[in-house]
Design an enzyme around this catalytic site. Structure first.
Site, PDB file in Angstrom:
ATOM      1  N   HIS A 107      38.871  44.691  40.167  1.00 34.40           N
ATOM      2  CA  HIS A 107      39.254  44.333  38.794  1.00 34.40           C
ATOM      3  C   HIS A 107      40.338  43.260  38.827  1.00 34.40           C
ATOM      4  O   HIS A 107      41.102  43.159  39.782  1.00 34.40           O
ATOM      5  CB  HIS A 107      39.738  45.551  38.007  1.00 34.40           C
ATOM      6  N   HIS A 131      43.522  41.681  36.496  1.00 37.59           N
ATOM      7  CA  HIS A 131      44.434  41.905  35.369  1.00 37.59           C
ATOM      8  C   HIS A 131      44.705  40.575  34.663  1.00 37.59           C
ATOM      9  O   HIS A 131      44.961  39.557  35.324  1.00 37.59           O
ATOM     10  CB  HIS A 131      45.788  42.414  35.869  1.00 37.59           C
TER      11      HIS A 131
HETATM   12  P1  5GP Z   1      45.390  48.633  39.959  1.00 35.76           P
HETATM   13  O1  5GP Z   1      46.661  49.361  40.225  1.00 35.76           O
HETATM   14  O2  5GP Z   1      44.269  49.355  40.667  1.00 35.76           O
HETATM   15  O3  5GP Z   1      45.409  47.171  40.215  1.00 35.76           O
HETATM   16  O4  5GP Z   1      45.161  48.709  38.410  1.00 35.76           O
HETATM   17  C1  5GP Z   1      44.551  49.739  37.753  1.00 35.76           C
HETATM   18  C2  5GP Z   1      44.884  49.544  36.316  1.00 35.76           C
HETATM   19  O5  5GP Z   1      44.023  50.384  35.573  1.00 35.76           O
HETATM   20  C3  5GP Z   1      46.314  49.940  35.945  1.00 35.76           C
HETATM   21  O6  5GP Z   1      46.945  48.837  35.325  1.00 35.76           O
HETATM   22  C4  5GP Z   1      46.147  51.137  35.015  1.00 35.76           C
HETATM   23  O7  5GP Z   1      47.075  51.127  33.985  1.00 35.76           O
HETATM   24  C5  5GP Z   1      44.740  50.973  34.520  1.00 35.76           C
HETATM   25  N1  5GP Z   1      44.041  52.212  34.224  1.00 35.76           N
HETATM   26  C6  5GP Z   1      44.070  53.354  34.980  1.00 35.76           C
HETATM   27  N2  5GP Z   1      43.261  54.278  34.430  1.00 35.76           N
HETATM   28  C7  5GP Z   1      42.712  53.717  33.323  1.00 35.76           C
HETATM   29  C8  5GP Z   1      41.791  54.197  32.337  1.00 35.76           C
HETATM   30  O8  5GP Z   1      41.314  55.332  32.353  1.00 35.76           O
HETATM   31  N3  5GP Z   1      41.455  53.329  31.342  1.00 35.76           N
HETATM   32  C9  5GP Z   1      41.968  52.062  31.276  1.00 35.76           C
HETATM   33  N4  5GP Z   1      41.557  51.310  30.246  1.00 35.76           N
HETATM   34  N5  5GP Z   1      42.848  51.585  32.174  1.00 35.76           N
HETATM   35  C10 5GP Z   1      43.208  52.392  33.198  1.00 35.76           C
END
Ligand code: 5GP
Length: 143
Positions: free
Chosen positions: A102, A104
Site C-alpha cells: 500500500h 500512503h
Molecule cells: P503501514 O504501517 O503498514 O504502512 O500502514 C498501515 C496503515 O493502515 C496505517 O496507517 C493504519 O492506520 C491503517 N489501517 C490499519 N487498519 C486499518 C483498517 O482496518 N482500515 C483502514 N482504512 N486503515 C487501516
C-alpha cells in the site's frame, strides 16, 4: 513470510470489511486511513496480492502509481495542501503493520507536523467528511 489472504487490506478489497472508499478501478482500491497521521491521510492498494513493494509483480506499479498521482492531485486540491507526502513501508523493521502492498498519501500544510504512525483512531464522521471532499475533488478534476 508468505502473503496472508486474511490481512486487513485483503479483506477490504474483498468487501469483507468496510472502508471509506474514494477511488476504485480494475487494478487498485483507494480508501481513507482509519488512524490518519494528518487530516486527509488516505491509502492506495493494488488488488493483486503482494506483501510489499519488494515481492510485487512490477506490472502493478504503473497502475498503482498512476492512481497515486491521480488521487494525490485530488487530495492536494481537496485540502488546499502546500505539499503531498507519499510513504510506503516494507517489513516490520521499516514500520509496516499491514502486510499487503500500500501507498500512503498525506496532504501537508506548512508548519503542521505528522502525528505518530498507527496512532489514534479517527472519528468516523471526520473520515466520511474527508472521503467526501476527496471524491468531490476527483469529480472536479476529471478531464
Ligand atoms: P503501514 O504501517 O503498514 O504502512 O500502514 C498501515 C496503515 O493502515 C496505517 O496507517 C493504519 O492506520 C491503517 N489501517 C490499519 N487498519 C486499518 C483498517 O482496518 N482500515 C483502514 N482504512 N486503515 C487501516
Amino acid at each position: 513470510m508468505d502473503y496472508d489472504n486474511n490481512n486487513i487490506f485483503s479483506k477490504i478489497i474483498r468487501g469483507d470489511i468496510q472502508c471509506e472508499k474514494i477511488f476504485e478501478n480494475e487494478h487498485v482500491l483507494s480508501f481513507m486511513d482509519i488512524m490518519p497521521q494528518v487530516n486527509g491521510h488516505c491509502l492506495v492498494v493494488p488488488k493483486s496480492p503482494s506483501i510489499g513493494l519488494l515481492d510485487a509483480d512490477p506490472a502493478v506499479f504503473a497502475p498503482l502509481f498512476s492512481a497515486v498521482q491521480h488521487i494525490g492531485n485530488a487530495v492536494k486540491f481537496a485540502f488546499n495542501a502546500d505539499g503531498i507526502t507519499i510513504m510506503q513501508f516494507n517489513g516490520e523493521a521499516a514500520g509496516q503493520t499491514v502486510f499487503h502492498l500500500h501507498v500512503h498519501i498525506l496532504p501537508r500544510i506548512t508548519g503542521i507536523p505528522l502525528k505518530p504512525h498507527n496512532g489514534t483512531m479517527e472519528d468516523v464522521e471526520i473520515i466520511k467528511k474527508n472521503g467526501n471532499l476527496i471524491r468531490n475533488a476527483l469529480i472536479r478534476l476529471a478531464p
